[in-house]
Design a protein around this motif. Structure first.
Motif, short mmCIF file in Angstrom:
data_model
loop_
_atom_site.label_atom_id
_atom_site.label_comp_id
_atom_site.label_asym_id
_atom_site.label_seq_id
_atom_site.Cartn_x
_atom_site.Cartn_y
_atom_site.Cartn_z
N HIS A 290 0.62 -1.49 -0.11
CA HIS A 290 0.00 0.16 0.08
C HIS A 290 1.16 1.18 0.02
O HIS A 290 1.70 1.36 0.98
N VAL A 291 0.83 2.06 -1.05
CA VAL A 291 1.59 3.29 -1.02
C VAL A 291 0.83 4.36 -0.80
O VAL A 291 -0.17 4.63 -1.67
N ILE A 292 1.04 5.03 0.22
CA ILE A 292 0.20 5.95 0.68
C ILE A 292 0.79 7.68 0.46
O ILE A 292 2.07 7.60 0.35
N THR A 293 -0.16 8.12 -0.50
CA THR A 293 0.51 9.61 -0.92
C THR A 293 -0.51 10.71 -0.88
O THR A 293 -1.81 10.35 -0.47
N LEU A 294 -0.38 11.89 -1.39
CA LEU A 294 -1.28 13.01 -1.35
C LEU A 294 -1.96 12.69 -2.63
O LEU A 294 -1.60 12.53 -3.50
N PRO A 295 -3.37 13.29 -2.70
CA PRO A 295 -4.10 13.19 -3.89
C PRO A 295 -3.50 13.88 -5.02
O PRO A 295 -3.78 13.09 -6.15
N GLY A 296 -3.02 14.91 -5.22
CA GLY A 296 -2.21 15.51 -6.34
C GLY A 296 -1.17 14.83 -6.78
O GLY A 296 -0.90 15.07 -8.01
N LEU A 297 -0.45 13.84 -6.05
CA LEU A 297 0.67 13.39 -6.58
C LEU A 297 0.08 11.86 -7.00
O LEU A 297 0.94 11.05 -7.60
N ALA A 298 -0.84 11.57 -6.56
CA ALA A 298 -1.33 10.07 -6.80
C ALA A 298 -1.31 9.74 -8.31
O ALA A 298 -0.71 8.49 -8.46
N PRO A 299 -1.66 10.26 -9.29
CA PRO A 299 -1.28 9.98 -10.57
C PRO A 299 0.07 9.52 -11.04
O PRO A 299 0.50 8.63 -11.76
N VAL A 300 0.85 10.43 -10.74
CA VAL A 300 2.41 10.07 -11.12
C VAL A 300 2.93 9.03 -10.16
O VAL A 300 3.52 8.18 -10.89
N VAL A 301 2.68 8.95 -9.08
CA VAL A 301 3.11 7.80 -8.18
C VAL A 301 2.50 6.41 -8.78
O VAL A 301 3.30 5.60 -8.77
N ALA A 302 1.24 6.73 -9.04
CA ALA A 302 0.71 5.33 -9.41
C ALA A 302 1.23 4.75 -10.85
O ALA A 302 1.62 3.65 -11.15
N GLN A 303 1.67 5.69 -11.65
CA GLN A 303 2.37 5.56 -12.92
C GLN A 303 3.54 4.88 -12.53
O GLN A 303 3.92 3.86 -13.37
N GLU A 304 4.44 5.35 -12.01
CA GLU A 304 5.82 5.05 -11.47
C GLU A 304 5.66 3.33 -10.87
O GLU A 304 6.36 2.70 -11.14
N ILE A 305 4.78 3.16 -10.13
CA ILE A 305 4.50 1.83 -9.20
C ILE A 305 3.99 1.05 -10.29
O ILE A 305 4.37 -0.25 -10.54
N GLN A 306 3.07 1.32 -11.36
CA GLN A 306 2.28 0.43 -12.41
C GLN A 306 3.73 -0.36 -13.16
O GLN A 306 3.50 -1.23 -13.64
N ASN A 307 4.64 0.54 -13.35
CA ASN A 307 5.58 0.15 -14.39
C ASN A 307 6.59 -0.93 -13.95
O ASN A 307 7.41 -1.07 -14.47
N LEU A 308 6.70 -0.96 -12.43
CA LEU A 308 7.55 -1.67 -11.78
C LEU A 308 7.25 -3.38 -12.28
O LEU A 308 6.25 -3.80 -12.40
N GLU A 309 8.49 -4.18 -12.43
CA GLU A 309 8.28 -5.61 -12.79
C GLU A 309 7.62 -6.46 -11.59
O GLU A 309 7.78 -6.17 -10.52
N GLY A 310 6.59 -7.05 -11.88
CA GLY A 310 6.01 -8.00 -10.95
C GLY A 310 4.63 -7.18 -10.37
O GLY A 310 3.95 -7.96 -9.73
N VAL A 311 4.43 -5.98 -10.61
CA VAL A 311 3.15 -5.35 -10.36
C VAL A 311 2.12 -5.49 -11.27
O VAL A 311 2.17 -5.04 -12.40
#
Ligand code: DP6
Length: 331
Positions: A290-311
């Motif tokens: 679970h990656v907790i972040t601020l609403p304004g940062l959520a799209p960019v953080v989600a994109q970074e995490i989505q690109n990781l191997e195994g996610v």
């Protein structure tokens, strides 16, 4: 026949509940306070009807009949409701989640919060969250936190008491945060939390964790009240690691992580330290992060995490409200 339907969101703990009192292992009497955020998008809806003509309790979860084990857990709540209300009728329970049960979000927390409210209402019992907490924990400890919205503190009862003490620290509108759930595995966890809570006692690190929580809990409480995301995040990440240290040093040892779990943890730290993005991780009794972040940062953080191997997928959950009744019955 009396019927009621309730909805409740799951929750993610910033300070984890891990370990139960040994004198009453059948009750969820936690060794430490826990603090969570209720999740809006991960919700259970449950309809309960007490029917004097029904021969026995019957329960459908996400379209399938409950297993014997699931039914036993549900009947702990139904039995307590019947005793409190002085009724004997069997119950029909239909429950459904709006998120995949195997997605690494605790469906038992939302499920038992919704069940406690729907069953209490169907039996005409008092339905304030403080009336329901003792019922919800008969199914799942963390469920008592899902009765409230926003940010919730659940404290262990005094030694002579068993009734849970749960309260809201701040509401969902006070501080909207986002929980990006990185799904790295959909397999069922090998050791259930109920057993893990007992095994915690076998870890030499349990005592150290409980001692460290004496400062960590007030820190997180203060961070929530002051909306200090950095203070919250640092304490939250440290506590997830501390709980997993207890798990890994229990006998038998519980190792819930997969390689991709560590990949996400490391990436979160890089995003934060090199990328300047405010995000922190926490992990329950499973491999998903679970990656907790601020609403304004959520799209960019989600994109970074989505690109990781195994996610496999990233689910987006925001801060949600507490359990409530609805007229949209499931039968
Ligand atoms: C690691 O006993 O509430 O999520 O009913 O199996 O969902 P289940 O578990 P429960 O323990 C929850 C343990 C935890 C930490 C937490 O949510 O506080």
């Amino acid at each position: 026949m009396t019927k009621a339907t309730a909805r409740a969101g799951s929750n993610i703990a910033f300070i984890k509940y891990w370990g139960t009192r040994r004198d009453r292992p059948e009750l969820a009497l936690p060794l430490n306070p826990s603090i969570s955020m209720t999740l809006r998008e991960a919700r259970t809806t449950t309809t309960v009807a007490f029917d004097p003509d029904a021969a026995e309790d019957y329960c459908t979860l996400n379209g399938s009949a409950a297993t014997t084990e699931e039914l036993k857990r549900i009947q702990r709540v139904l039995g307590a409701v019947r005793r409190m209300a002085g009724i004997r009728a069997s119950a029909r329970v239909v429950s459904s989640n709006n998120f995949p049960t195997s997605a690494g979000i605790a469906s038992s927390a939302s499920g038992f919060a919704a069940l406690a409210l729907a069953a209490a209402r169907a039996a005409s019992l008092p339905c304030e969250p403080q009336d329901l907490a003792g019922l919800a924990i008969l199914g799942s400890g963390s469920a008592c936190r899902s009765l409230y919205g926003g940010y919730v503190l659940w404290e262990p009862p005094l030694p002579s008491r068993e009734d849970p003490s749960v309260r809201q620290l701040a509401s969902e509108s006070d501080w909207p945060l986002v929980d990006l759930v990185a799904i790295v595995s959909r397999e069922e966890k090998p050791v259930k939390s109920s057993l893990g809570h007992i095994l915690a006692w076998t870890s030499p690190f349990l005592e150290a964790r409980l001692a460290s929580l004496r400062t960590a809990v007030p820190k997180v409480e203060k961070a929530v009240l002051e909306r200090d995301f950095e203070a919250l995040g640092e304490a939250m990440e440290a506590d997830a690691l501390s709980m997993h240290a207890v798990m890994m040093t229990s006998r038998p040892a519980l190792l819930y992580w997969e390689p991709a779990t560590v990949g996400v943890m490391k990436r979160v730290r890089v995003l934060r330290e090199a990328g300047g993005l405010a995000c922190y991780f926490t992990i329950d009794a499973g491999p998903n992060v679970h990656v907790i972040t601020l609403p304004g940062l959520a799209p960019v953080v989600a994109q970074e995490i989505q690109n990781l191997e195994g996610v496999q997928e990233v689910l987006v959950c925001t801060t949600g409200e507490g359990a409530g009744l609805t007229e949209d019955h499931l039968f």
